[in-house]
Write a protein that holds these residues in place. Structure first.
Motif, short mmCIF file in Angstrom:
data_model
loop_
_atom_site.label_atom_id
_atom_site.label_comp_id
_atom_site.label_asym_id
_atom_site.label_seq_id
_atom_site.Cartn_x
_atom_site.Cartn_y
_atom_site.Cartn_z
N ILE A 1 1.89 -9.93 2.41
CA ILE A 1 2.74 -10.45 1.33
C ILE A 1 1.88 -10.74 0.11
N LEU A 2 0.69 -11.29 0.34
CA LEU A 2 -0.23 -11.58 -0.78
C LEU A 2 -0.54 -10.32 -1.54
N ALA A 3 -0.82 -9.23 -0.81
CA ALA A 3 -1.16 -7.96 -1.45
C ALA A 3 0.01 -7.45 -2.28
N LEU A 4 1.23 -7.50 -1.72
CA LEU A 4 2.41 -7.00 -2.43
C LEU A 4 2.75 -7.88 -3.63
N GLU A 5 2.61 -9.19 -3.46
CA GLU A 5 2.90 -10.11 -4.57
C GLU A 5 1.92 -9.92 -5.71
N HIS A 6 0.71 -9.54 -5.36
CA HIS A 6 -0.33 -9.36 -6.37
C HIS A 6 0.04 -8.25 -7.35
N THR A 7 0.81 -7.27 -6.89
CA THR A 7 1.23 -6.19 -7.79
C THR A 7 2.27 -6.69 -8.78
N GLY A 8 3.01 -7.75 -8.43
CA GLY A 8 4.00 -8.35 -9.32
C GLY A 8 5.26 -7.52 -9.48
N ILE A 9 5.40 -6.45 -8.73
CA ILE A 9 6.50 -5.53 -8.98
C ILE A 9 7.69 -5.75 -8.06
N TYR A 10 7.45 -6.33 -6.90
CA TYR A 10 8.52 -6.53 -5.93
C TYR A 10 9.10 -7.94 -6.06
N LYS A 11 10.42 -8.03 -6.14
CA LYS A 11 11.04 -9.34 -6.37
C LYS A 11 12.01 -9.74 -5.26
N GLY A 12 12.00 -8.97 -4.18
CA GLY A 12 12.93 -9.27 -3.10
C GLY A 12 12.36 -10.26 -2.09
N LEU A 13 12.96 -10.29 -0.91
CA LEU A 13 12.52 -11.19 0.16
C LEU A 13 11.62 -10.43 1.14
N TYR A 14 11.07 -11.16 2.09
CA TYR A 14 10.16 -10.56 3.08
C TYR A 14 10.61 -10.88 4.50
N HIS A 15 10.05 -10.11 5.43
CA HIS A 15 10.14 -10.47 6.84
C HIS A 15 8.81 -10.08 7.50
N VAL A 16 8.17 -11.06 8.12
CA VAL A 16 6.86 -10.80 8.73
C VAL A 16 7.02 -10.57 10.23
N GLU B 1 -4.57 -0.23 5.79
CA GLU B 1 -4.00 -1.53 6.07
C GLU B 1 -3.61 -2.10 4.72
N LEU B 2 -2.36 -2.53 4.65
CA LEU B 2 -1.78 -2.94 3.37
C LEU B 2 -2.63 -3.97 2.64
N GLU B 3 -3.19 -4.91 3.38
CA GLU B 3 -3.90 -6.00 2.71
C GLU B 3 -5.14 -5.51 1.96
N TYR B 4 -5.61 -4.30 2.29
CA TYR B 4 -6.80 -3.79 1.61
C TYR B 4 -6.47 -2.74 0.54
N ALA B 5 -5.18 -2.43 0.39
CA ALA B 5 -4.80 -1.42 -0.61
C ALA B 5 -4.95 -2.01 -2.01
N ASP B 6 -5.38 -1.18 -2.98
CA ASP B 6 -5.53 -1.71 -4.33
C ASP B 6 -4.18 -1.79 -5.03
N ASP B 7 -4.11 -2.58 -6.11
CA ASP B 7 -2.84 -2.86 -6.80
C ASP B 7 -2.16 -1.60 -7.32
N VAL B 8 -2.95 -0.68 -7.88
CA VAL B 8 -2.37 0.52 -8.50
C VAL B 8 -1.69 1.38 -7.43
N THR B 9 -2.42 1.61 -6.34
CA THR B 9 -1.87 2.41 -5.23
C THR B 9 -0.62 1.75 -4.66
N LEU B 10 -0.70 0.44 -4.50
CA LEU B 10 0.40 -0.29 -3.89
C LEU B 10 1.62 -0.30 -4.82
N THR B 11 1.40 -0.46 -6.10
CA THR B 11 2.50 -0.43 -7.07
C THR B 11 3.19 0.93 -7.03
N ARG B 12 2.39 2.01 -7.02
CA ARG B 12 2.96 3.36 -6.94
C ARG B 12 3.75 3.53 -5.65
N ALA B 13 3.20 2.96 -4.56
CA ALA B 13 3.85 3.11 -3.26
C ALA B 13 5.20 2.39 -3.23
#
Ligand SMILES: [Zn+2]
Length: 203
Positions: free
Chosen positions: A96-111, A184-196
């Motif tokens: 969640i930290l990694a995804l939030e860091h991109t700032g692009i996703y505004k929905g909810l989560y489920h872990v 592993e998602l937590e190690y993906a960089d912001d740019v790659t993750l935003t595109r994903a």
């Protein structure tokens, strides 16, 4: 190390051993950290020890999304700023930290707290799938984004979830292929993750 012979004070040896149990900390790093802490001001070591105890004592899991939190429900589940029509499924809270860091996703989560792995004996009942399905029933969710890791376990889990969720007439998407296999998602960089996230596709 010779058996029965400990070339340093027992307390020092004990700390090296404990640090060595942490992920990513080998014997050399454990030694370096231990001798660093020996030299560090007492106040600093006290704060470290208290911070470690405090996460164990005050942090619990959100009863809705199973994110780590100090208040239940967590800040995502409580927020009226988040888009409640989307749930992003992740393996671990740190994703969640990694995804939030991109700032692009505004929905909810489920872990899920893991991924299905027959080789490691992790079955469908060992991760938070039941709870997810319960949550989706009678909800206003119209899209579930599968953001499990892109390794074998993550793909298997995404596949399994997709089969369960699709019949509920909820759109199921998967993060785009921009993420290399084995990521592993937590190690993906912001740019790659935003595109994903932006390029997520029907699954
Ligand atoms: Zn929550």
């Amino acid at each position: 190390m010779n058996q029965g012979f400990i070339p340093t004070a027992e307390a020092v040896y004990k700390l090296i051993q404990e640090l060595n149990k942490l992920p990513g900390i080998g014997p050399k790093s454990a030694q370096r950290l231990t001798y660093y802490l020996l030299r560090a001001p007492e106040e600093q070591t006290k704060q470290l020890a208290e911070a470690i105890l405090s996460v164990k004592q005050t942090i619990k899991l959100c009863s809705i999304c199973f994110n780590v939190t100090d208040s239940d429900p967590c800040s995502f589940c409580r927020s009226d700023q988040r888009d409640r029509s989307k749930i992003c499924i992740v393996e671990q809270p740190q994703d969640i930290l990694a995804l939030e860091h991109t700032g692009i996703y505004k929905g909810l989560y489920h872990v899920l707290h893991g991924a299905i792995s027959p080789t490691e004996g992790v079955g469908t009942d060992d991760i938070r799938i039941k709870e997810l399905l319960e949550r989706l029933k009678n909800s206003s969710v119209d899209e579930v984004i599968l953001a499990t890791n892109t390794n074998l376990e993550g793909e298997q889990t995404a596949m399994y979830l997709s089969k369960l969720i699709s019949p509920l007439s909820i759109r199921v998407t998967r993060l785009a292929r921009g993420l290399p296999f084995g990521t592993e998602l937590e190690y993906a960089d912001d740019v790659t993750l935003t595109r994903a996230i932006e390029g997520r596709q029907e699954f």
